[in-house]
Structures are given as C-alpha cells and as structure tokens.
Enzyme design. Structure first.
Site, PDB file in Angstrom:
ATOM      1  N   TYR A 149      -5.862   2.579 -13.040  1.00  0.00           N
ATOM      2  CA  TYR A 149      -5.193   3.823 -13.389  1.00  0.00           C
ATOM      3  C   TYR A 149      -5.427   4.146 -14.854  1.00  0.00           C
ATOM      4  O   TYR A 149      -4.865   3.547 -15.762  1.00  0.00           O
ATOM      5  CB  TYR A 149      -3.702   3.759 -13.040  1.00  0.00           C
ATOM      6  CG  TYR A 149      -3.474   4.235 -11.617  1.00  0.00           C
ATOM      7  CD1 TYR A 149      -4.555   4.589 -10.816  1.00  0.00           C
ATOM      8  CD2 TYR A 149      -2.211   4.347 -11.077  1.00  0.00           C
ATOM      9  CE1 TYR A 149      -4.379   5.021  -9.511  1.00  0.00           C
ATOM     10  CE2 TYR A 149      -2.020   4.777  -9.772  1.00  0.00           C
ATOM     11  CZ  TYR A 149      -3.122   5.112  -8.993  1.00  0.00           C
ATOM     12  OH  TYR A 149      -2.952   5.549  -7.708  1.00  0.00           O
ATOM     13  N   LYS A 202     -10.234  -6.613  -3.965  1.00  0.00           N
ATOM     14  CA  LYS A 202     -11.483  -6.106  -3.386  1.00  0.00           C
ATOM     15  C   LYS A 202     -12.628  -6.842  -4.078  1.00  0.00           C
ATOM     16  O   LYS A 202     -13.544  -6.241  -4.646  1.00  0.00           O
ATOM     17  CB  LYS A 202     -11.558  -4.581  -3.604  1.00  0.00           C
ATOM     18  CG  LYS A 202     -12.739  -3.897  -2.951  1.00  0.00           C
ATOM     19  CD  LYS A 202     -12.691  -3.900  -1.441  1.00  0.00           C
ATOM     20  CE  LYS A 202     -13.949  -3.252  -0.872  1.00  0.00           C
ATOM     21  NZ  LYS A 202     -14.095  -3.506   0.575  1.00  0.00           N
ATOM     22  N   ASP A 235      -9.133  -2.918   2.013  1.00  0.00           N
ATOM     23  CA  ASP A 235      -9.455  -2.086   3.181  1.00  0.00           C
ATOM     24  C   ASP A 235      -8.966  -2.759   4.470  1.00  0.00           C
ATOM     25  O   ASP A 235      -8.374  -2.111   5.340  1.00  0.00           O
ATOM     26  CB  ASP A 235     -10.960  -1.768   3.241  1.00  0.00           C
ATOM     27  CG  ASP A 235     -11.847  -2.976   2.950  1.00  0.00           C
ATOM     28  OD1 ASP A 235     -11.317  -4.011   2.498  1.00  0.00           O
ATOM     29  OD2 ASP A 235     -13.067  -2.891   3.181  1.00  0.00           O
ATOM     30  N   ASP A 259      -0.239   1.403  -5.249  1.00  0.00           N
ATOM     31  CA  ASP A 259       0.246   2.773  -5.087  1.00  0.00           C
ATOM     32  C   ASP A 259      -0.076   3.267  -3.682  1.00  0.00           C
ATOM     33  O   ASP A 259       0.782   3.804  -2.964  1.00  0.00           O
ATOM     34  CB  ASP A 259      -0.439   3.652  -6.148  1.00  0.00           C
ATOM     35  CG  ASP A 259       0.178   5.021  -6.279  1.00  0.00           C
ATOM     36  OD1 ASP A 259       1.288   5.223  -5.746  1.00  0.00           O
ATOM     37  OD2 ASP A 259      -0.436   5.890  -6.904  1.00  0.00           O
ATOM     38  N   ASP A 263       2.661   3.643  -0.236  1.00  0.00           N
ATOM     39  CA  ASP A 263       2.911   4.889   0.502  1.00  0.00           C
ATOM     40  C   ASP A 263       2.636   4.680   1.988  1.00  0.00           C
ATOM     41  O   ASP A 263       3.378   5.163   2.850  1.00  0.00           O
ATOM     42  CB  ASP A 263       2.019   6.017  -0.026  1.00  0.00           C
ATOM     43  CG  ASP A 263       2.727   6.855  -1.077  1.00  0.00           C
ATOM     44  OD1 ASP A 263       3.660   6.313  -1.721  1.00  0.00           O
ATOM     45  OD2 ASP A 263       2.365   8.028  -1.271  1.00  0.00           O
TER      46      ASP A 263
END
Ligand code: ATP
Length: 372
Positions: A149, A202, A235, A259, A263
């Site tokens: 970010y 990842k 993923d 983040d 959600d």
C-alpha cells in the site's frame, strides 16, 4: 466471539475511577451508528457494575472542516495521544472539498501517527443472518503499516510514482520488524482461540517481499509451540475461504492481501454491516467498523450499527486485557451476546433483510444488554 483480539501490553493501566475513551463520530452514518454504539456500551458497563466510561468527544471529518478548517485537526491528534483507546466512525473522504479529497484520510492519518500496526478483523457468522459460510469464525490479522500500500509504506511521500506519463510504478515494503510484531499479535491471539495460524503470502512470485513475511511469521511461530501454523498462497486462500472458510482460525497477512481477504471473509460470513475491526499498537487501540460512511443511506435511520457496536466491544476487551477495568471485558461479552441474540431473534436492519431501523435495533440490543 473473539476474545481480546489485539496485541496485549499490560504496562499502562486505566485509572479505576473512570475509563476515558475518545469518541470521533466521523461522517455519513457515523452520526447514527456511533451514538448507538456509545449508548449500548454505557448500558453494558452499568449492567456489569463497571466504572463508567468518560467519553471524550473529538472533532474529525466534514464537521471538522467547518469548525477547524481541516478534516483531521491537530488538536484531535494531541488529545488522542493522551488516550489509550477511542472509537472512530466512518469517514466519507470522497465528499471532502479540495484540497482535502486527495489527502491521507483521517483514519489513515491516525493509524500512521500512532503506529497502529495491527488491523484485527474478525469474520464471524451469526445465527439469523443469511451467510454463504454460516460456520465461519475466523480473525484476519492484517499488517497495517507497509506492504504494497503505497500510501503508507514510505517515511515521506508515496510508494507510487510515474517516471513518464505512460509508466506507473509502485514499491512494496516488507521489513523483519513489522512482520515480527504482526506475527506475535497473530500467534498470541491464536493461543487464546483455537490455536491455528495461517500465514498468507505470494512467495512463488513476490519471493523476496512476501517470502520474508512468510519466513518471519514461521520463525515467530516457533515461540508458540501450542499453535499450529500453515502457509497458503493468497490466490489459493481466496478459494479456500469460499470453499471451507469454517476451518480457519487466525489468518495473518500483509496489508493489501489482508484488505482484500477481510472483505471477502466479511461478506462470506454475513455482510459489511456486521464486520467489526480494531486497529491496535502495543499501547493504543482504535475501534473502527470495516465499512464506510454509506452516504446513500445516511440520515435515514436505516444503517446497521452492528459492526460499530462490535468494534466498540473489541476495544473494551483490548482495554481490559491490558490492565484496564476488568469489568470492560465482561461488558464486551454482554454486548457480543446481546447482538448475537438480537440477530438470532430476527431483529435486523434493512441490509440484512430486516425491518428494524437503526434506533429500533439499538434499543433491542440495549434492552438485552441490561437484562439480568
Ligand atoms: P469506503 O471506501 O469508505 O469503504 P464505500 O463507498 O466503498 O466506502 P461503504 O460506504 O461501506 O463503501 O458502502 C458500500 C455499500 O454498503 C453502500 O450501499 C452502503 O449503503 C452499504 N453499507 C455500508 N455500511 C452499511 C451499514 N452499516 N448498514 C447498512 N448498509 C451499509
């Protein structure tokens, strides 16, 4: 539900006479859901015989632009520095006039100023609320200060830049120090829950950055022999959450992955309106609902206050866990039970398909909190 979902440091106890908590209403539905959460919190403290909370109202957001000429007044930040905990309502920074619109949001400014490095986001399904994953009960522990970010990963300036009008670049930052402290927060939390941590990364593509994050989390995990640890690629994790989300306990990950996954988990377990969160450092914590200011329904007595109410309960647990009034922990349990029972009884706001207004829902929860 979640017990004491935040980093613990019992060094600075709240005075027994009163618990001061900052109250920042924010924008949009904040004007409805923050007062609702405050009333329920007061009722719960009185029901368990705790020392009353002294709420410290502080200006932020659109109202503060009117009164202080900025959505994030320095006087509010100075006051927060004196407090252990506060409640922040949602902000609608997209509606701020220029030059405030493109700036770091009030929530972002506060997180940065006080180094609130752990974003603790439970995703728990409630009986009575339709959910894709009705058995889900997990907590995402999201690193909040660096990662991919760009708005927060530099000392000054942004990690995003454009060397030419046609080329945009972003820098991700992962440090051992930040990975270590978020890993400790996750393992401590898991040792008070079901004893399982999943590290999400990842490292097959972002080998150095998310690889460092993964490796540091595993190193820290060796200090918690009672906690089982596994790793997943982000993923694959998205698919696992949809397919078997009920199997996860604590999920620790870097900023952007956290983040997105929180959600997803919030939606799988219910709705945005029920997803609470806490932003914490070792010495301070901020209750903040996972959702935004919902300008489309603001001022209409339709907003679901559940996330704000449960975020406030998380703050109570955090304060009591670090040497504050132990009654706050009991008050938090009462609030969580009252919300769960209210939803199970079919009292719900429109976002959950119910007929209750914000005020009616909050009154029902208050009555249950006060019930012997
Ligand atoms: P942000 O970027 O600040 O998160 P956003 O516009 O992406 O803001 P929200 O403000 O959370 O997202 O709103 C998304 C949708 O969810 C809107 O339709 C809004 O009405 C609804 N919503 C969000 N929170 C609630 C709530 N507490 N109760 C009912 N509906 C809500």
């Amino acid at each position: 539900m979640v017990s004491n979902d935040g980093p613990v440091n019992p060094t600075r106890a709240t005075t027994p006479e009163s618990t001061p908590i900052g109250l920042l209403v924010g924008d949009g539905i904040g004007h409805e859901i923050v007062p609702a959460a405050q009333r329920i919190a007061d009722a719960a403290v009185s029901a368990v015989g705790g020392t009353p909370v002294t709420w410290v109202p502080l200006d932020v957001g659109l109202d503060a632009i009117g009164t202080h000429g900025t959505p994030m007044p320095e006087s509010t930040l100075v006051a927060l520095a004196e407090l252990d905990g506060w409640v922040l309502g949602p902000h609608d920074s997209a509606s701020y006039p220029e030059p405030f619109r493109g700036q770091l949001t009030p929530g972002g400014t506060i997180r940065k100023r006080f180094d609130l490095f752990a974003n603790i986001r439970p995703a728990r399904a409630f009986a009575g609320v339709r959910a894709v994953s009705p058995e889900m009960d997990l907590v995402i522990v999201r690193e909040n200060t660096e990662g991919f970010y760009a708005d927060r990963n530099m000392f000054t300036g942004s990690g995003e830049f454009m060397p030419t009008p046609d080329v945009a670049m972003a820098v991700g930052v992962v440090t051992r120090r930040a990975s270590e402290r978020i890993a400790h927060a996750a393992f401590e939390l898991a040792s008070r829950r079901r004893g399982r941590v999943t590290v999400v990364h990842k490292a097959n593509v972002l080998a150095l950055t998310t690889g460092l994050f993964r490796d540091v989390c595993h190193e820290v995990g060796e200090q918690y022999p009672g906690v089982e640890v596994r790793s997943e690629h982000v993923d694959a994790m998205a698919a696992h959450l949809v397919r078997r989300g009920e199997e996860f306990d604590v999920v620790v990950t870097e900023n952007m992955f956290g983040d997105i996954l929180s959600d997803l988990a919030g939606e799988l377990s219910g709705s945005l309106g029920t997803a609470p969160s806490l932003n914490a450092s070792e010495t301070k914590a901020m209750a903040q609902a996972a959702h935004g200011a919902a300008p489309d329904i603001a001022g209409r007595n339709r907003a679901n206050p559940t996330a704000m109410i449960l975020s406030t309960a998380m703050l109570f647990e955090w304060l009591s866990g670090r040497g504050g009034d132990p009654a706050l922990g009991q008050a938090a349990e009462r609030i969580q039970l009252a919300v769960a029972n209210t939803l199970e009884a079919g009292v719900a706001t429109a976002d959950l398909g119910g007929l209750a207004s914000t005020a009616e829902f909050a009154e029902t929860v208050t009555a249950r909190v006060l019930r012997r």
